[in-house]
Scaffold this motif. Structure first.
Motif, PDB file in Angstrom:
ATOM      1  N   ALA A  62      50.754 -19.859   8.416  1.00 53.16           N
ATOM      2  CA  ALA A  62      49.808 -20.479   7.473  1.00 53.16           C
ATOM      3  C   ALA A  62      50.372 -20.546   6.058  1.00 53.16           C
ATOM      4  O   ALA A  62      50.072 -21.473   5.301  1.00 53.16           O
ATOM      5  CB  ALA A  62      48.495 -19.698   7.469  1.00 53.16           C
ATOM      6  N   ASP A  63      51.204 -19.553   5.687  1.00 52.76           N
ATOM      7  CA  ASP A  63      51.802 -19.527   4.348  1.00 52.76           C
ATOM      8  C   ASP A  63      53.174 -18.869   4.447  1.00 52.76           C
ATOM      9  O   ASP A  63      53.297 -17.641   4.402  1.00 52.76           O
ATOM     10  CB  ASP A  63      50.902 -18.742   3.381  1.00 52.76           C
ATOM     11  N   ASP A  64      54.207 -19.697   4.590  1.00 52.28           N
ATOM     12  CA  ASP A  64      55.559 -19.155   4.809  1.00 52.28           C
ATOM     13  C   ASP A  64      56.313 -18.902   3.502  1.00 52.28           C
ATOM     14  O   ASP A  64      57.515 -18.657   3.517  1.00 52.28           O
ATOM     15  CB  ASP A  64      56.369 -20.084   5.712  1.00 52.28           C
ATOM     16  N   LYS A  65      55.619 -18.936   2.376  1.00 54.44           N
ATOM     17  CA  LYS A  65      56.256 -18.695   1.079  1.00 54.44           C
ATOM     18  C   LYS A  65      55.853 -17.348   0.469  1.00 54.44           C
ATOM     19  O   LYS A  65      56.190 -17.070  -0.677  1.00 54.44           O
ATOM     20  CB  LYS A  65      55.897 -19.822   0.089  1.00 54.44           C
ATOM     21  N   ASP A  66      55.144 -16.542   1.207  1.00 55.14           N
ATOM     22  CA  ASP A  66      54.667 -15.259   0.698  1.00 55.14           C
ATOM     23  C   ASP A  66      55.628 -14.144   1.126  1.00 55.14           C
ATOM     24  O   ASP A  66      55.703 -13.792   2.308  1.00 55.14           O
ATOM     25  CB  ASP A  66      53.255 -14.977   1.232  1.00 55.14           C
ATOM     26  N   ALA A  67      56.354 -13.575   0.160  1.00 56.66           N
ATOM     27  CA  ALA A  67      57.345 -12.541   0.456  1.00 56.66           C
ATOM     28  C   ALA A  67      56.707 -11.289   1.041  1.00 56.66           C
ATOM     29  O   ALA A  67      57.273 -10.649   1.939  1.00 56.66           O
ATOM     30  CB  ALA A  67      58.123 -12.193  -0.811  1.00 56.66           C
ATOM     31  N   LYS A  68      55.534 -10.927   0.553  1.00 59.69           N
ATOM     32  CA  LYS A  68      54.893  -9.688   1.007  1.00 59.69           C
ATOM     33  C   LYS A  68      54.445  -9.789   2.458  1.00 59.69           C
ATOM     34  O   LYS A  68      54.446  -8.798   3.187  1.00 59.69           O
ATOM     35  CB  LYS A  68      53.732  -9.320   0.086  1.00 59.69           C
ATOM     36  N   LYS A  69      54.074 -10.984   2.903  1.00 61.46           N
ATOM     37  CA  LYS A  69      53.688 -11.153   4.311  1.00 61.46           C
ATOM     38  C   LYS A  69      54.905 -10.943   5.212  1.00 61.46           C
ATOM     39  O   LYS A  69      54.798 -10.354   6.289  1.00 61.46           O
ATOM     40  CB  LYS A  69      53.083 -12.528   4.536  1.00 61.46           C
ATOM     41  N   ARG A  70      56.044 -11.432   4.760  1.00 63.04           N
ATOM     42  CA  ARG A  70      57.277 -11.198   5.508  1.00 63.04           C
ATOM     43  C   ARG A  70      57.600  -9.702   5.537  1.00 63.04           C
ATOM     44  O   ARG A  70      58.027  -9.155   6.553  1.00 63.04           O
ATOM     45  CB  ARG A  70      58.436 -11.959   4.862  1.00 63.04           C
ATOM     46  N   PHE A  71      57.409  -9.046   4.402  1.00 63.51           N
ATOM     47  CA  PHE A  71      57.687  -7.613   4.315  1.00 63.51           C
ATOM     48  C   PHE A  71      56.759  -6.839   5.251  1.00 63.51           C
ATOM     49  O   PHE A  71      57.212  -5.906   5.936  1.00 63.51           O
ATOM     50  CB  PHE A  71      57.500  -7.130   2.879  1.00 63.51           C
ATOM     51  N   LEU A  72      55.506  -7.222   5.294  1.00 67.79           N
ATOM     52  CA  LEU A  72      54.536  -6.549   6.171  1.00 67.79           C
ATOM     53  C   LEU A  72      54.985  -6.608   7.622  1.00 67.79           C
ATOM     54  O   LEU A  72      54.977  -5.602   8.333  1.00 67.79           O
ATOM     55  CB  LEU A  72      53.164  -7.213   6.026  1.00 67.79           C
ATOM     56  N   ARG A  73      55.384  -7.820   8.055  1.00 62.72           N
ATOM     57  CA  ARG A  73      55.804  -7.956   9.452  1.00 62.72           C
ATOM     58  C   ARG A  73      57.122  -7.220   9.686  1.00 62.72           C
ATOM     59  O   ARG A  73      57.316  -6.603  10.753  1.00 62.72           O
ATOM     60  CB  ARG A  73      55.940  -9.427   9.841  1.00 62.72           C
ATOM     61  N   GLY A  74      58.017  -7.254   8.700  1.00 62.37           N
ATOM     62  CA  GLY A  74      59.276  -6.530   8.823  1.00 62.37           C
ATOM     63  C   GLY A  74      59.053  -5.040   9.012  1.00 62.37           C
ATOM     64  O   GLY A  74      59.753  -4.382   9.785  1.00 62.37           O
ATOM     65  N   ASP A  89      63.224 -10.298   8.679  1.00 56.94           N
ATOM     66  CA  ASP A  89      62.037 -10.464   7.831  1.00 56.94           C
ATOM     67  C   ASP A  89      62.261  -9.922   6.420  1.00 56.94           C
ATOM     68  O   ASP A  89      61.817 -10.518   5.434  1.00 56.94           O
ATOM     69  CB  ASP A  89      60.824  -9.781   8.475  1.00 56.94           C
ATOM     70  N   PHE A  90      62.941  -8.802   6.302  1.00 52.46           N
ATOM     71  CA  PHE A  90      63.232  -8.267   4.960  1.00 52.46           C
ATOM     72  C   PHE A  90      64.147  -9.220   4.195  1.00 52.46           C
ATOM     73  O   PHE A  90      63.991  -9.409   2.985  1.00 52.46           O
ATOM     74  CB  PHE A  90      63.863  -6.880   5.061  1.00 52.46           C
ATOM     75  N   THR A  91      65.083  -9.838   4.919  1.00 51.19           N
ATOM     76  CA  THR A  91      65.975 -10.821   4.281  1.00 51.19           C
ATOM     77  C   THR A  91      65.181 -12.028   3.794  1.00 51.19           C
ATOM     78  O   THR A  91      65.393 -12.521   2.676  1.00 51.19           O
ATOM     79  CB  THR A  91      67.066 -11.267   5.265  1.00 51.19           C
TER      80      THR A  91
END
Length: 332
Positions: A62-74, A89-91
């Motif tokens: 839904a929002d692939d520009k949110d760094a924190k969402k990537r961090f959460l999944r990582g 995901d951290f990268t």
């Protein structure tokens, strides 16, 4: 991580202001903990984090520009031991926000664990007749791999110079690579960062207290219950952070131990280097061969006595037997 082993001996809560702010944001499903005593996940917790991976994936779509969402999944991938996906995901989080230092810190941690697992696996399969050819073809872990880990920790320290654990982890990597001087420097920086964190937290607490005191001096007509509650809440939060910083600063057991171990290792390393200088002499059976052709011009000895300061004088043939030095009892 979200999980920490319980200890009857050590009950210090490791603290950093920015991590505390992330926890107050309610972004994470559980409060983040800074620890070197991770608790293994139960089956229920593993299922919980696999479900979170699916949930975060939907959020990222839904929002692939949110760094924190990537961090959460990582972080969830890390907890369920999917290190490759975690690093990816951290990268991505770093590419989206290169100032978000927790992503660098976690990527360094996961890469370090990957390398340690590879080394352990290689040691287990080495010399084992039944080991698969695939396991034996794994690339060897080298210092270059650890330099990549250190590079991430360099970014952590650059972005958050008050983050004690960046120095601590970089020191651990340096020590493992036998860069003991670099490790000592970072352990000392970690200790100083703890002290500076206390002063910073004290300043913020005093500022919040002053704002509350100034408000209390207003007349009843000027006061607003909402503002008073906000100021009081801010003061309590800053006081809590100060108390945590003091507690963290007083907890130097791990750092003191690491510091002493590194000092001991540095001494041993220096001794070994000195012993290595004697190895050619041992291999030559005590015979010394000069790099230049020359002559011993004189030898001093005393029968039944103690050798004088100068044992022998030396001349260089290529220089017309010019005196070039001497062997004395301090430099045999």
């Amino acid at each position: 991580t979200y999980y920490e082993k319980l200890s009857e001996v050590k009950r210090i809560v490791h603290f950093h202001k920015y991590i505390e702010e992330l926890n107050h944001s309610k972004l994470f499903p559980k409060p983040l903990r800074i620890t070197n005593m991770e608790a293994p996940l139960t089956e229920e917790q593993v299922r919980f984090h696999f479900a979170l991976v699916d949930s975060h994936t939907s959020d990222i779509v839904a929002d692939d520009k949110d760094a924190k969402k990537r961090f959460l999944r990582g972080l969830d991938f890390y907890l369920v031991q999917d290190f490759a996906s975690s690093i990816d995901d951290f990268t991505q989080a770093i590419l989206l926000d290169d100032k978000f230092f927790p992503a660098y810190f976690m990527r360094a941690l996961v890469r370090y664990k990957q390398l340690e697992y590879k080394k352990a696996e290689a040691e287990l399969t080495e010399g084992v007749p039944g080991a698969s050819s695939d396991s034996k073809k794994q690339p060897e872990v080298t210092s270059i791999d650890y330099d990549i880990v250190k590079n991430d920790l360099d970014h952590v320290i650059q972005l958050a110079p008050d983050f004690v654990y960046g120095y601590y982890n970089r020191a651990n990597v340096s020590s493992m690579l036998k860069d003991y001087r670099g490790a000592l420097e970072d352990y000392n920086k970690a200790i100083n960062a703890k002290k500076q964190a206390v002063q910073g937290a004290l300043n913020e607490m005093n500022t919040a207290k002053q704002a509350l005191d100034n408000y209390s001096k207003l007349s009843d007509e000027e006061k607003d219950p909402g503002i008073e509650e906000s100021l009081y809440s801010d003061y309590q939060s800053k006081k809590s952070m100060y108390d945590a910083a003091v507690s963290e600063s007083n907890d130097t057991v791990d750092l003191d131990r690491a510091l002493q171990d590194t000092k001991d290792s540095l001494k041993i390393d220096e001794y070994n280097k000195e012993l290595a200088k004697l190895q050619p002499l041992l291999e030559a059976g005590g015979k010394i061969t000069s790099e230049k052709e020359g002559i011993i011009t004189s030898v001093f000895a005393e029968n039944g006595g103690v050798t004088t300061d100068t044992i022998a004088s030396i001349a260089d043939k290529n220089e017309g037997y010019k005196f070039i030095g001497e062997i004395d009892k301090e430099n045999r």
